[in-house]
Design a protein around this motif. Structure first.
Motif, PDB file in Angstrom:
ATOM      1  N   VAL A 197       0.844  -1.207   0.000  1.00 12.71           N
ATOM      2  CA  VAL A 197       0.000   0.000   0.000  1.00 12.71           C
ATOM      3  C   VAL A 197       0.875   1.251   0.000  1.00 12.71           C
ATOM      4  CG1 VAL A 197      -1.655   1.335   1.345  1.00 12.71           C
ATOM      5  CG2 VAL A 197      -1.966  -1.135   1.089  1.00 12.71           C
ATOM      6  N   ARG A 198       1.868   1.290   0.855  1.00 11.55           N
ATOM      7  CA  ARG A 198       2.746   2.459   0.953  1.00 11.55           C
ATOM      8  C   ARG A 198       3.422   2.755  -0.379  1.00 11.55           C
ATOM      9  NH1 ARG A 198       7.748   0.785   4.005  1.00 11.55           N
ATOM     10  NH2 ARG A 198       8.187   0.007   1.901  1.00 11.55           N
ATOM     11  N   ASP A 199       4.038   1.738  -0.988  1.00 10.34           N
ATOM     12  CA  ASP A 199       4.803   1.972  -2.215  1.00 10.34           C
ATOM     13  C   ASP A 199       3.897   2.195  -3.420  1.00 10.34           C
ATOM     14  OD1 ASP A 199       6.983   1.651  -0.640  1.00 10.34           O
ATOM     15  OD2 ASP A 199       7.679  -0.223  -1.546  1.00 10.34           O
ATOM     16  N   ALA A 200       2.754   1.511  -3.454  1.00 11.99           N
ATOM     17  CA  ALA A 200       1.843   1.679  -4.592  1.00 11.99           C
ATOM     18  C   ALA A 200       1.302   3.101  -4.654  1.00 11.99           C
ATOM     19  CB  ALA A 200       0.698   0.682  -4.494  1.00 11.99           C
ATOM     20  N   ARG A 201       0.972   3.682  -3.513  1.00 15.28           N
ATOM     21  CA  ARG A 201       0.385   5.022  -3.516  1.00 15.28           C
ATOM     22  C   ARG A 201       1.418   6.101  -3.804  1.00 15.28           C
ATOM     23  NH1 ARG A 201      -4.028   3.880   1.291  1.00 15.28           N
ATOM     24  NH2 ARG A 201      -5.597   2.972  -0.117  1.00 15.28           N
ATOM     25  N   ARG A 202       2.689   5.776  -3.676  1.00 20.82           N
ATOM     26  CA  ARG A 202       3.722   6.714  -4.101  1.00 20.82           C
ATOM     27  C   ARG A 202       3.776   6.814  -5.623  1.00 20.82           C
ATOM     28  NH1 ARG A 202       8.624   4.688  -0.134  1.00 20.82           N
ATOM     29  NH2 ARG A 202       7.934   5.760   1.770  1.00 20.82           N
ATOM     30  N   VAL A 203       3.565   5.673  -6.289  1.00 24.78           N
ATOM     31  CA  VAL A 203       3.653   5.633  -7.758  1.00 24.78           C
ATOM     32  C   VAL A 203       2.311   5.936  -8.410  1.00 24.78           C
ATOM     33  CG1 VAL A 203       4.288   4.182  -9.743  1.00 24.78           C
ATOM     34  CG2 VAL A 203       5.482   3.896  -7.563  1.00 24.78           C
ATOM     35  N   LEU A 204       1.227   5.485  -7.764  1.00 27.55           N
ATOM     36  CA  LEU A 204      -0.120   5.616  -8.332  1.00 27.55           C
ATOM     37  C   LEU A 204      -1.030   6.315  -7.324  1.00 27.55           C
ATOM     38  CD1 LEU A 204      -0.474   1.942  -9.648  1.00 27.55           C
ATOM     39  CD2 LEU A 204       0.296   3.936 -10.951  1.00 27.55           C
ATOM     40  N   PRO A 205      -0.926   7.638  -7.218  1.00 24.43           N
ATOM     41  CA  PRO A 205      -1.768   8.355  -6.259  1.00 24.43           C
ATOM     42  C   PRO A 205      -3.248   8.076  -6.503  1.00 24.43           C
ATOM     43  CG  PRO A 205      -0.081   9.796  -7.170  1.00 24.43           C
ATOM     44  CD  PRO A 205      -0.040   8.545  -7.980  1.00 24.43           C
ATOM     45  N   GLY A 206      -3.957   7.768  -5.440  1.00 31.54           N
ATOM     46  CA  GLY A 206      -5.381   7.480  -5.561  1.00 31.54           C
ATOM     47  C   GLY A 206      -5.701   6.025  -5.830  1.00 31.54           C
ATOM     48  N   ALA A 207      -4.704   5.164  -5.912  1.00 30.50           N
ATOM     49  CA  ALA A 207      -4.964   3.742  -6.146  1.00 30.50           C
ATOM     50  C   ALA A 207      -5.778   3.161  -4.996  1.00 30.50           C
ATOM     51  CB  ALA A 207      -3.653   2.984  -6.300  1.00 30.50           C
ATOM     52  N   ARG A 208      -6.710   2.256  -5.322  1.00 24.52           N
ATOM     53  CA  ARG A 208      -7.530   1.579  -4.325  1.00 24.52           C
ATOM     54  C   ARG A 208      -6.968   0.169  -4.106  1.00 24.52           C
ATOM     55  NH1 ARG A 208     -11.721   2.484  -7.919  1.00 24.52           N
ATOM     56  NH2 ARG A 208     -12.353   0.309  -7.675  1.00 24.52           N
ATOM     57  N   LEU A 209      -6.612  -0.133  -2.872  1.00 23.17           N
ATOM     58  CA  LEU A 209      -6.061  -1.441  -2.535  1.00 23.17           C
ATOM     59  C   LEU A 209      -6.892  -2.079  -1.435  1.00 23.17           C
ATOM     60  CD1 LEU A 209      -3.278   0.609  -2.933  1.00 23.17           C
ATOM     61  CD2 LEU A 209      -2.351  -1.712  -3.124  1.00 23.17           C
ATOM     62  N   ARG A 210      -7.092  -3.405  -1.552  1.00 23.83           N
ATOM     63  CA  ARG A 210      -7.858  -4.139  -0.548  1.00 23.83           C
ATOM     64  C   ARG A 210      -7.264  -5.523  -0.351  1.00 23.83           C
ATOM     65  NH1 ARG A 210     -14.151  -4.674  -1.339  1.00 23.83           N
ATOM     66  NH2 ARG A 210     -13.719  -5.975   0.492  1.00 23.83           N
ATOM     67  N   ARG A 211      -7.247  -5.974   0.912  1.00 24.92           N
ATOM     68  CA  ARG A 211      -6.955  -7.384   1.166  1.00 24.92           C
ATOM     69  C   ARG A 211      -8.124  -8.221   0.665  1.00 24.92           C
ATOM     70  NH1 ARG A 211      -5.262  -5.216   6.166  1.00 24.92           N
ATOM     71  NH2 ARG A 211      -3.096  -5.676   6.745  1.00 24.92           N
ATOM     72  N   ARG A 212      -7.818  -9.431   0.201  1.00 22.01           N
ATOM     73  CA  ARG A 212      -8.857 -10.349  -0.262  1.00 22.01           C
ATOM     74  C   ARG A 212      -8.658 -11.722   0.355  1.00 22.01           C
ATOM     75  NH1 ARG A 212     -12.934  -7.610  -3.181  1.00 22.01           N
ATOM     76  NH2 ARG A 212     -11.921  -5.790  -4.097  1.00 22.01           N
ATOM     77  N   LEU A 213      -9.690 -12.539   0.265  1.00 19.17           N
ATOM     78  CA  LEU A 213      -9.556 -13.918   0.675  1.00 19.17           C
ATOM     79  C   LEU A 213      -8.603 -14.675  -0.247  1.00 19.17           C
ATOM     80  CD1 LEU A 213     -13.257 -14.856   1.530  1.00 19.17           C
ATOM     81  CD2 LEU A 213     -11.333 -14.802   3.145  1.00 19.17           C
ATOM     82  N   PHE A 214      -8.218 -15.841   0.193  1.00 20.88           N
ATOM     83  CA  PHE A 214      -7.364 -16.742  -0.583  1.00 20.88           C
ATOM     84  C   PHE A 214      -5.985 -16.135  -0.846  1.00 20.88           C
ATOM     85  CE2 PHE A 214     -11.807 -17.591  -2.133  1.00 20.88           C
ATOM     86  CZ  PHE A 214     -12.038 -18.609  -1.226  1.00 20.88           C
ATOM     87  N   TRP A 215      -5.493 -15.387   0.167  1.00 16.54           N
ATOM     88  CA  TRP A 215      -4.118 -14.922   0.172  1.00 16.54           C
ATOM     89  C   TRP A 215      -3.805 -14.012  -1.015  1.00 16.54           C
ATOM     90  CZ3 TRP A 215      -5.757 -20.006   0.658  1.00 16.54           C
ATOM     91  CH2 TRP A 215      -5.875 -20.422   1.991  1.00 16.54           C
ATOM     92  N   ARG A 216      -4.733 -13.124  -1.311  1.00 18.73           N
ATOM     93  CA  ARG A 216      -4.580 -12.190  -2.419  1.00 18.73           C
ATOM     94  C   ARG A 216      -4.918 -10.776  -1.950  1.00 18.73           C
ATOM     95  NH1 ARG A 216      -2.920 -16.413  -3.857  1.00 18.73           N
ATOM     96  NH2 ARG A 216      -3.143 -17.468  -5.878  1.00 18.73           N
ATOM     97  N   TYR A 217      -4.468  -9.776  -2.726  1.00 15.95           N
ATOM     98  CA  TYR A 217      -4.924  -8.404  -2.554  1.00 15.95           C
ATOM     99  C   TYR A 217      -5.266  -7.865  -3.941  1.00 15.95           C
ATOM    100  CZ  TYR A 217      -0.477  -6.717  -4.421  1.00 15.95           C
ATOM    101  OH  TYR A 217       0.594  -6.475  -5.239  1.00 15.95           O
ATOM    102  N   THR A 218      -6.015  -6.778  -3.997  1.00 16.29           N
ATOM    103  CA  THR A 218      -6.337  -6.164  -5.284  1.00 16.29           C
ATOM    104  C   THR A 218      -5.943  -4.694  -5.283  1.00 16.29           C
ATOM    105  OG1 THR A 218      -8.613  -5.666  -4.572  1.00 16.29           O
ATOM    106  CG2 THR A 218      -8.247  -7.736  -5.764  1.00 16.29           C
TER     107      THR A 218
END
Length: 228
Positions: A188-209
């Motif tokens: 989350v920290r690094d993604a929002r540095r490169v892609l301001p406004g990106a939406r990130l969520r934890r998901r089931l089955f050991w994944r995130y989006t």
């Protein structure tokens, strides 16, 4: 989760395999427009998602570093399907954009994280959509709780999808794998540095989006940190 628990799950999946990544394909398609022009699928594997994208796209370019799985994807794809499969390195051999849609499923942890996101940002057309389904390292109490909650559902879905029978491993699950090195908080920290406004969520089955929309032409969005 303990190492013993992961080994037990692996043994179960050897007998009742099902594709956790393909499970997210319908969700990915819901994030995208009904019709779009060019699409890029990075880490395309056996081509299941690329073929789905082709039902809405004018053209799909699919890229994977594993030449064997790319060859298999070509065999599985009809000649009339507008998908071109390429074997190559995502950072140096991505077919040039711009693309209206970029997808990346269970591949980002194989690449330099911020370098790959920056490449996606540069190849995405104004108004375009980036969708990532990724794998993170279990680190926080929340990660452990979500992982534990996923175990019974994971077993139930495996039995339902396979009708309780032993089945061979799907072609989509034969590509090389690698454990994730980054925790979700680091992602989350690094993604929002490169892609301001990106939406990130934890998901089931050991994944995130991760979902990010590049601002349309003429609309100035926040600049990535470090840009001048």
């Amino acid at each position: 989760m303990t190492t013993r628990a992961f080994r037990a799950i692996d043994r179960f999946h050897d007998v009742h395999p099902w594709d956790h990544n393909a499970h997210h394909h319908p969700w990915i398609m819901r994030q995208l427009p009904r019709r779009f022009g060019r699409a890029l699928d990075v880490g395309s594997g056996s081509g299941d998602l690329a073929r789905l994208l082709a039902t809405r796209a004018t053209e799909v370019r699919a890229l994977d570093a594993d030449r064997a799985i790319v060859a298999r994807a070509r065999e599985l794809t009809g000649p009339a399907v507008p998908v071109t499969f390429t074997a190559g390195d995502a950072l140096t051999e991505t077919p040039p954009g711009p693309y209206d849609v970029i997808t990346c499923v269970a591949t980002l942890h194989h690449l330099p994280f911020t370098g790959a996101l920056d490449l996606f940002r540069r190849h995405l057309a104004p108004g375009g959509t980036l969708v990532v389904v990724g794998v993170s390292r279990t680190a926080s109490p929340g990660d452990h709780l979500l992982g534990a909650a996923a175990i019974p559902l994971n077993i139930a879905l495996a039995l339902i999808k396979n009708k309780g029978r032993r089945v061979p491993r799907p072609v989509s699950m034969t590509a090389p794998t690698r454990p994730a090195a980054m925790s979700f908080a680091e992602i989350v920290r690094d993604a929002r540095r490169v892609l301001p406004g990106a939406r990130l969520r934890r998901r089931l089955f050991w994944r995130y989006t991760l979902v990010w929309h590049r601002p349309p032409a003429g609309v100035r969005g926040p600049s990535p940190r470090g840009d001048r």
